[in-house]
Scaffold this active site. Structure first.
Site, PDB file in Angstrom:
ATOM      1  N   GLN A   1      -4.183  13.224   5.399  1.00  0.00           N
ATOM      2  CA  GLN A   1      -3.176  13.306   6.390  1.00  0.00           C
ATOM      3  C   GLN A   1      -3.633  13.356   7.758  1.00  0.00           C
ATOM      4  O   GLN A   1      -2.913  11.782   7.822  1.00  0.00           O
ATOM      5  CB  GLN A   1      -4.050  15.342   6.424  1.00  0.00           C
ATOM      6  CG  GLN A   1      -4.095  15.725   4.917  1.00  0.00           C
ATOM      7  CD  GLN A   1      -4.795  16.236   4.539  1.00  0.00           C
ATOM      8  OE1 GLN A   1      -6.539  16.021   4.611  1.00  0.00           O
ATOM      9  NE2 GLN A   1      -4.483  15.850   3.415  1.00  0.00           N
TER      10      GLN A   1
ATOM     11  N   LYS B   1      -0.389   5.477   5.300  1.00  0.00           N
ATOM     12  CA  LYS B   1      -2.603   4.459   5.485  1.00  0.00           C
ATOM     13  C   LYS B   1      -2.834   4.275   4.201  1.00  0.00           C
ATOM     14  O   LYS B   1      -3.914   3.482   4.479  1.00  0.00           O
ATOM     15  CB  LYS B   1      -3.021   5.930   5.891  1.00  0.00           C
ATOM     16  CG  LYS B   1      -2.916   6.856   7.366  1.00  0.00           C
ATOM     17  CD  LYS B   1      -3.963   8.315   7.533  1.00  0.00           C
ATOM     18  CE  LYS B   1      -3.244   9.183   6.179  1.00  0.00           C
ATOM     19  NZ  LYS B   1      -2.176   9.564   5.974  1.00  0.00           N
TER      20      LYS B   1
ATOM     21  N   ASP C   1       0.778  11.285   5.463  1.00  0.00           N
ATOM     22  CA  ASP C   1       2.350   9.808   4.872  1.00  0.00           C
ATOM     23  C   ASP C   1       2.966   9.242   5.796  1.00  0.00           C
ATOM     24  O   ASP C   1       4.213   9.146   6.088  1.00  0.00           O
ATOM     25  CB  ASP C   1       3.706  10.614   4.529  1.00  0.00           C
ATOM     26  CG  ASP C   1       2.987  12.134   3.747  1.00  0.00           C
ATOM     27  OD1 ASP C   1       2.019  12.184   2.780  1.00  0.00           O
ATOM     28  OD2 ASP C   1       3.727  13.597   3.504  1.00  0.00           O
TER      29      ASP C   1
ATOM     30  N   GLY D   1      -1.782  12.877  -0.571  1.00  0.00           N
ATOM     31  CA  GLY D   1      -1.291  11.110  -1.493  1.00  0.00           C
ATOM     32  C   GLY D   1      -1.639   9.743  -1.176  1.00  0.00           C
ATOM     33  O   GLY D   1      -0.874   9.799   0.174  1.00  0.00           O
ATOM     34  N   HIS D   2      -2.076   8.866  -1.909  1.00  0.00           N
ATOM     35  CA  HIS D   2      -2.127   6.887  -0.661  1.00  0.00           C
ATOM     36  C   HIS D   2      -1.300   6.638  -1.567  1.00  0.00           C
ATOM     37  O   HIS D   2      -2.022   6.394  -3.807  1.00  0.00           O
ATOM     38  CB  HIS D   2      -3.081   6.624  -0.846  1.00  0.00           C
ATOM     39  CG  HIS D   2      -4.274   6.836   0.921  1.00  0.00           C
ATOM     40  ND1 HIS D   2      -5.136   8.004   0.786  1.00  0.00           N
ATOM     41  CD2 HIS D   2      -3.535   8.167   1.392  1.00  0.00           C
ATOM     42  CE1 HIS D   2      -5.870   8.444   2.252  1.00  0.00           C
ATOM     43  NE2 HIS D   2      -4.267   8.486   2.209  1.00  0.00           N
TER      44      HIS D   2
HETATM   45  P1  IMP Z   1      -2.915  21.847   2.354  1.00  0.00           P
HETATM   46  O1  IMP Z   1      -3.706  20.300   3.195  1.00  0.00           O
HETATM   47  O2  IMP Z   1      -2.752  21.939   1.082  1.00  0.00           O
HETATM   48  O3  IMP Z   1      -3.036  23.584   2.340  1.00  0.00           O
HETATM   49  O4  IMP Z   1      -1.757  22.014   2.598  1.00  0.00           O
HETATM   50  C1  IMP Z   1      -1.303  22.823   4.894  1.00  0.00           C
HETATM   51  C2  IMP Z   1      -0.164  21.799   4.942  1.00  0.00           C
HETATM   52  O5  IMP Z   1      -0.696  20.526   4.776  1.00  0.00           O
HETATM   53  C3  IMP Z   1       1.301  21.631   3.872  1.00  0.00           C
HETATM   54  O6  IMP Z   1       2.365  21.421   5.429  1.00  0.00           O
HETATM   55  C4  IMP Z   1       0.785  20.602   2.949  1.00  0.00           C
HETATM   56  O7  IMP Z   1       2.334  19.908   3.448  1.00  0.00           O
HETATM   57  C5  IMP Z   1      -0.110  19.819   3.990  1.00  0.00           C
HETATM   58  N1  IMP Z   1      -0.616  18.302   3.935  1.00  0.00           N
HETATM   59  C6  IMP Z   1      -1.711  18.216   3.348  1.00  0.00           C
HETATM   60  N2  IMP Z   1      -2.031  17.335   3.023  1.00  0.00           N
HETATM   61  C7  IMP Z   1      -0.617  16.742   3.001  1.00  0.00           C
HETATM   62  C8  IMP Z   1      -0.875  15.215   3.012  1.00  0.00           C
HETATM   63  O8  IMP Z   1      -1.944  14.298   2.402  1.00  0.00           O
HETATM   64  N3  IMP Z   1       0.352  14.454   3.489  1.00  0.00           N
HETATM   65  C9  IMP Z   1       1.290  15.667   4.083  1.00  0.00           C
HETATM   66  N4  IMP Z   1       1.595  16.773   4.760  1.00  0.00           N
HETATM   67  C10 IMP Z   1      -0.040  17.077   3.977  1.00  0.00           C
END
Ligand code: IMP
Length: 423
Positions: A223, A16, A13, A40-41
């Site tokens: 991420q 990017k 977040d 999410g962008h």
């Molecule tokens: P998962 O990727 O859904 O398995 O989540 C694992 C961890 O990564 C959790 O803490 C999510 O909130 C975090 N996470 C996954 N994708 C994002 C992103 O795009 N932005 C921020 N946090 C993310």
């Protein structure tokens, strides 16, 4: 320099999408190399707001080639929904290509993600619930389904039956859930598969061809470094390698193709999900950052935890990504604060730690050591030249450059495409 990676340096977040969108103007090809629709962008173009999850930000420029690499896990229903949403707004999808070896997020992955979080209770990871972890688990366990399997009807049926012979055991015996039937899954997925078919190709070959033609390639990270399965705050991480190293394996290119690694860092820090966060602010300042920065998840809508900028994290990100420059986003959100703090090290049981610890137990006990800088009150939104920034805003940027020894070349001062300064 031609080919660049845009990578998140914090917990995701960082903005990017906006940076890639801005820099994508000069690129010919934009590539996602990892993660899935957990990302999410947000990209704001004029009055329009686009929220992208799987599709690279380059899609907003008609002439760019957009690639979803093999390192991404693709949920067919989610991507078709995103494609149709873009299409309805006049965005062309002709130049969207999906790797045939990308793994598929199946409906049972989403189910297991949610059921496993429930089972963990207090110890949950706080995942996005999109099935990302279970999809990567199956990839590594060599029992995944790939995009190429979807377009071979007989092969898909047999692979799915094989997969279900295991998945149904897990669903029934561990989670006491209903088993799934191959025929029903295929029937529900078939309309989406038909729409995806024309986009599924060997994207590694496409990239080789683009490189030979002298095209500029952008690799768009999802991420962030601290969510990396190897370099993040394990186990509170995602299940892929968002760091720069993930580009080669996730896109099907070699490291010699990469010229620059741009680290995107928010001017403060946020995190969603569980896990330690030394500079977290649970007071009024934290609330202010959340409200001014609209810090709510694009994918899940969850409020993000907010805190001060953390240099040990950035030094860790600099090292594991080989950063060549920084893009600092959301500097405008700090406007109005009397004092801005920078965490330069941690105190841990009477010792000073200069480096980000790998142990979560140590990180949980770390107290930030702060340097304090004066804030500014001037509105930044109309500024386009670095020299016009308020003195204290420049001091903040320059202190970061000095402490990190990396140039800050881009500064975000608002959500729009044009609200940025090239330094
Ligand atoms: P998962 O990727 O859904 O398995 O989540 C694992 C961890 O990564 C959790 O803490 C999510 O909130 C975090 N996470 C996954 N994708 C994002 C992103 O795009 N932005 C921020 N946090 C993310």
């Amino acid at each position: 320099m031609a080919n660049k990676i845009v990578v998140g340096t914090q917990w995701g977040d960082e903005g990017k999408g906006k940076i890639t969108d801005m820099l994508a103007e000069t690129a010919d090809v934009v590539v996602r190399y990892g993660g899935g629709n957990n990302a999410g962008h947000t990209v704001i173009v004029g009055d329009e707001r686009f929220e992208l999850h799987l599709i690279p930000s380059g899609i907003l420029y008609r002439e760019k080639i957009n690639i979803i690499g093999n390192g991404v896990v693709v949920d067919p229903t989610a991507i078709v929904e995103e494609m149709e949403g873009l299409s309805a707004r006049g965005i062309s999808l002709e130049q969207l290509f999906i790797s045939e070896t990308a793994h598929v997020v199946m409906p049972y992955h989403r189910l297991v993600d949610l059921l496993e979080e429930e089972r963990k209770g207090e110890a949950k990871i706080g995942t996005t619930g999109k099935g990302i972890g279970p999809a990567y688990t199956d990839k590594i366990a060599r029992q995944g389904i790939r995009m190429i399997d979807l377009i071979d009807p007989d092969g898909f049926y047999h692979k799915l039956q094989d997969a279900l012979s295991y998945q149904n055991l897990i669903l029934e015996k561990i989670y006491q859930a209903e088993p799934l039937k191959a025929e029903e899954l295929i029937e529900s997925l078939q309309p989406d598969i038909n729409k995806l078919k024309p986009h599924i190709v060997n994207t590694s070959l496409l990239l080789e061809q683009a490189e030979r033609e002298g095209k500029k390639i952008f690799f768009e990270g999802a991420q962030g470094t601290l969510l990396d399965i190897d370099y993040g705050t394990y186990p509170y991480v995602t299940s892929s390698n968002p760091t720069a190293g993930g580009v080669c394996t996730g896109a099907g290119i070699g490291p010699t193709l990469i010229d620059d690694v741009i680290g995107v860092a928010k001017a403060y820090l946020t995190r969603v999900g569980e896990g330690p966060f030394p500079t977290e602010l649970t007071d009024q300042t934290g609330n202010l950052l959340r409200e001014n920065g609209h810090e709510y998840g694009v994918t899940t809508g969850r409020p993000r935890r907010c805190g001060w900028f953390d240099l040990p994290i950035l030094k860790h990100a600099r090292r594991v990504n080989g950063l060549t420059e920084l893009a600092l986003t959301k500097l405008d959100v700090l406007t109005g604060l009397k004092e801005i703090k920078l965490c330069v090290a941690y105190h841990y049981h009477g010792k000073t730690l200069e480096e980000f610890p790998n142990s979560l137990e140590i990180l949980s006990g770390c107290q930030p050591v702060y340097q304090s800088l004066p804030g500014w009150t001037e509105d930044l939104s109309a500024i386009r030249e670095y020299d016009q920034l308020p003195e204290n805003a420049k001091k903040y940027v320059e202190r970061l450059e000095e402490l990190l020894d990396i140039p800050v070349k881009t500064i975000g001062i608002g959500p729009g495409r044009k609200e940025a300064i090239r330094k």
